[in-house]
Scaffold this active site. Structure first.
Site, PDB file in Angstrom:
ATOM      1  N   ARG A 161     -20.689 -23.167  30.942  1.00  0.00           N
ATOM      2  CA  ARG A 161     -20.752 -21.947  30.109  1.00  0.00           C
ATOM      3  C   ARG A 161     -19.388 -21.565  29.536  1.00  0.00           C
ATOM      4  NH1 ARG A 161     -25.396 -23.139  31.038  1.00  0.00           N
ATOM      5  NH2 ARG A 161     -27.109 -21.688  31.416  1.00  0.00           N
ATOM      6  N   SER A 231     -29.928 -15.227  31.377  1.00  0.00           N
ATOM      7  CA  SER A 231     -29.062 -14.963  32.543  1.00  0.00           C
ATOM      8  C   SER A 231     -27.938 -14.023  32.134  1.00  0.00           C
ATOM      9  CB  SER A 231     -28.418 -16.259  33.035  1.00  0.00           C
ATOM     10  OG  SER A 231     -29.388 -17.216  33.351  1.00  0.00           O
ATOM     11  N   GLU A 327     -22.160 -13.735  31.919  1.00  0.00           N
ATOM     12  CA  GLU A 327     -22.249 -14.813  30.937  1.00  0.00           C
ATOM     13  C   GLU A 327     -22.396 -14.189  29.551  1.00  0.00           C
ATOM     14  OE1 GLU A 327     -25.776 -17.366  29.288  1.00  0.00           O
ATOM     15  OE2 GLU A 327     -25.459 -17.860  31.384  1.00  0.00           O
TER      16      GLU A 327
HETATM   17  N1  EPU Z   1     -33.643 -17.739  42.632  1.00  0.00           N
HETATM   18  C1  EPU Z   1     -33.738 -16.666  43.493  1.00  0.00           C
HETATM   19  N2  EPU Z   1     -34.170 -15.477  43.002  1.00  0.00           N
HETATM   20  C2  EPU Z   1     -34.531 -15.329  41.699  1.00  0.00           C
HETATM   21  C3  EPU Z   1     -34.442 -16.424  40.823  1.00  0.00           C
HETATM   22  C4  EPU Z   1     -33.981 -17.633  41.309  1.00  0.00           C
HETATM   23  O1  EPU Z   1     -33.439 -16.761  44.677  1.00  0.00           O
HETATM   24  O2  EPU Z   1     -34.908 -14.197  41.345  1.00  0.00           O
HETATM   25  C5  EPU Z   1     -33.172 -19.039  43.146  1.00  0.00           C
HETATM   26  C6  EPU Z   1     -34.192 -20.126  42.845  1.00  0.00           C
HETATM   27  O3  EPU Z   1     -35.112 -20.247  43.862  1.00  0.00           O
HETATM   28  C7  EPU Z   1     -33.327 -21.352  42.707  1.00  0.00           C
HETATM   29  C8  EPU Z   1     -32.001 -20.828  42.196  1.00  0.00           C
HETATM   30  O4  EPU Z   1     -31.995 -19.422  42.429  1.00  0.00           O
HETATM   31  O5  EPU Z   1     -33.100 -21.938  43.964  1.00  0.00           O
HETATM   32  C9  EPU Z   1     -31.764 -21.134  40.725  1.00  0.00           C
HETATM   33  O6  EPU Z   1     -32.760 -20.498  39.934  1.00  0.00           O
HETATM   34  P1  EPU Z   1     -33.197 -21.071  38.507  1.00  0.00           P
HETATM   35  O7  EPU Z   1     -33.613 -22.499  38.593  1.00  0.00           O
HETATM   36  O8  EPU Z   1     -34.171 -20.096  37.925  1.00  0.00           O
HETATM   37  O9  EPU Z   1     -31.869 -21.104  37.644  1.00  0.00           O
HETATM   38  P2  EPU Z   1     -30.605 -20.133  37.510  1.00  0.00           P
HETATM   39  O10 EPU Z   1     -29.449 -20.734  38.214  1.00  0.00           O
HETATM   40  O11 EPU Z   1     -30.965 -18.730  37.867  1.00  0.00           O
HETATM   41  C10 EPU Z   1     -29.708 -21.393  35.390  1.00  0.00           C
HETATM   42  C11 EPU Z   1     -29.224 -21.015  34.026  1.00  0.00           C
HETATM   43  C12 EPU Z   1     -30.407 -20.732  33.113  1.00  0.00           C
HETATM   44  C13 EPU Z   1     -31.277 -21.980  33.044  1.00  0.00           C
HETATM   45  C14 EPU Z   1     -31.730 -22.344  34.456  1.00  0.00           C
HETATM   46  C15 EPU Z   1     -32.518 -23.630  34.495  1.00  0.00           C
HETATM   47  C16 EPU Z   1     -27.045 -19.963  34.352  1.00  0.00           C
HETATM   48  C17 EPU Z   1     -26.261 -18.701  34.340  1.00  0.00           C
HETATM   49  N3  EPU Z   1     -28.349 -19.847  34.107  1.00  0.00           N
HETATM   50  O12 EPU Z   1     -30.372 -20.239  35.922  1.00  0.00           O
HETATM   51  O13 EPU Z   1     -29.898 -20.454  31.826  1.00  0.00           O
HETATM   52  O14 EPU Z   1     -32.401 -21.764  32.221  1.00  0.00           O
HETATM   53  O15 EPU Z   1     -30.574 -22.514  35.307  1.00  0.00           O
HETATM   54  O16 EPU Z   1     -31.650 -24.709  34.305  1.00  0.00           O
HETATM   55  O17 EPU Z   1     -26.474 -21.040  34.566  1.00  0.00           O
HETATM   56  C18 EPU Z   1     -29.114 -18.653  30.470  1.00  0.00           C
HETATM   57  O18 EPU Z   1     -28.004 -19.158  30.530  1.00  0.00           O
HETATM   58  O19 EPU Z   1     -29.326 -17.592  29.817  1.00  0.00           O
HETATM   59  C19 EPU Z   1     -30.227 -19.263  31.189  1.00  0.00           C
HETATM   60  C20 EPU Z   1     -31.433 -18.720  31.230  1.00  0.00           C
END
Ligand code: EPU
Length: 345
Positions: A161, A231, A327
């Site tokens: 990012r 995010s 972000e």
């Molecule tokens: N999780 C929780 N609680 C929640 C949501 C998620 O505990 O409410 C846990 C999930 O179980 C999982 C982990 O957190 O183990 C990661 O969750 P997720 O796969 O939804 O991805 P994220 O890390 O929250 C990132 C990106 C997203 C992208 C997803 C999928 C960033 C800041 N965000 O989210 O990007 O779509 O991975 O690759 O890196 C964005 O940048 O706007 C965005 C949506």
């Protein structure tokens, strides 16, 4: 409200009712040249794509530069397709265009809101893939030299990012186009949780795109129905020793190993464990399905969302001693500011 001010409510996915004194629309190379010779303040402006990663914190925003350049060119170069895409194209429509034309590779990045010109700035990424993986170069209009320059992928200093466009080149010019190299020898990337149950042998790019869209729609609210900017925070990156210390108390924190040995942990998990998932404060709140997403329930202001973000940051810091950073880009009446700059005046 002064009648000569222009509303930005339709130009940001948080649907914040902010106003600007001026919107400079860029439709041509001539507009860029005119922009660079205008009396633009050196820092008091903001380049807006589709406004899907922006929070107008104050009621007033600075001058807005809006990139509207359009066009997609496809060339075949040996084992690759080269796509040269203008900054004002929509990212998801580009992904769809590629898949419809059997140019496979961008499917994991489907449904990411925003413009093509914004993609390199924060190096958009999802489901194990990021913009940098396909970037050959970025074309950049330099305000001081009043001409276009080409930055190679290396010059762009892509990181999680992050890129040179957020750092040394901030306020120095504007992205006009990107050039992507996509290998003809397509390989699916199913490494990320959620995609790893798909059948690697028989899968095609169209089916992966459909699954990515389904997954995103199941977790991330549609900004048209519930205004948000995806995010809000980045996933924090910890040193191995800091991570090991954290796991002594929280053994099951979701994490991803980085190439340099550091460890990225899931901010959504930290926020949920801090008891904030689904919490509502007046007109704004933390989404019920994805704790990393802040939402505007209707008449929320930029200040309300900013205060909520600070509250989330404080709670996570108190519980885990980890500072999560936004972000989303935070815009004041005089341009972009960090969270700390807003707090200290
Ligand atoms: N999780 C929780 N609680 C929640 C949501 C998620 O505990 O409410 C846990 C999930 O179980 C999982 C982990 O957190 O183990 C990661 O969750 P997720 O796969 O939804 O991805 P994220 O890390 O929250 C990132 C990106 C997203 C992208 C997803 C999928 C960033 C800041 N965000 O989210 O990007 O779509 O991975 O690759 O890196 C964005 O940048 O706007 C965005 C949506």
């Amino acid at each position: 409200m002064n009648r000569s001010l222009l509303s930005l409510a339709q130009m940001n996915s948080f649907a914040i009712k902010a106003y600007t004194p001026q919107i400079m629309e860029i439709n041509s190379k001539e507009d860029l040249y005119n922009l660079s010779t205008s009396t633009l303040h050196p820092t008091n402006f903001y380049i807006l794509g589709e406004g899907s990663n922006t929070l107008f914190v104050e009621e007033m925003a600075p001058t807005i530069i809006h990139m509207a350049l359009k066009g997609i060119k496809v060339e075949e170069i040996d084992d690759f397709y080269r796509l040269t895409v203008a900054a004002g194209e929509n990212w998801h429509q580009l992904v769809e265009f590629c898949i419809e034309n059997q140019i496979n590779g961008l499917e994991n990045l489907a449904l990411i809101p925003g413009s093509v010109g914004a993609a390199p700035v924060q190096n958009i990424g999802a489901y194990g893939v990021e913009f940098a993986d396909f970037c050959e170069s970025v074309t950049w209009f330099d305000f001081a030299d009043k001409c276009e320059k080409k930055l190679t992928r290396k010059d762009c200093l892509f990181a999680y990012r992050n890129s040179v466009f957020k750092q040394a080149l901030k306020h120095k010019g504007v992205i006009t186009a990107v050039s992507l190299l996509i290998a003809k020898n397509w390989q699916p990337n199913l490494s990320y949780a959620g995609l790893n149950q798909l059948p690697k042998e028989s899968i095609n790019a169209k089916a992966i795109m459909a699954e990515v869209i389904r997954l995103r729609q199941s977790k991330l609210p549609d900004p048209k129905e519930l205004p948000n900017a995806g995010s809000f925070f980045k996933n924090p990156i910890l040193s191995l020793s800091r991570y090991t210390e954290l796991t002594k108390k929280y053994a099951n924190v979701p994490h991803y190993h980085q190439k340099n040995g550091d460890i990225k942990v899931a901010a959504a998990w930290l926020i949920e464990q801090a008891g904030l998932k689904g919490k509502r404060r007046g007109n704004v709140g933390i989404h019920v399905n994805q704790a990393l997403v802040l939402v505007n329930y209707g008449n929320g202001t930029g200040a309300e969302l900013f205060n909520l973000a600070r509250y989330v940051q404080d709670k996570v810091y108190k519980k885990f001693n980890i500072k999560i950073e936004p972000e989303v880009r935070l815009i004041s009446s005089t341009g972009e500011k960090s969270m700390e700059e807003f707090q200290h005046g």
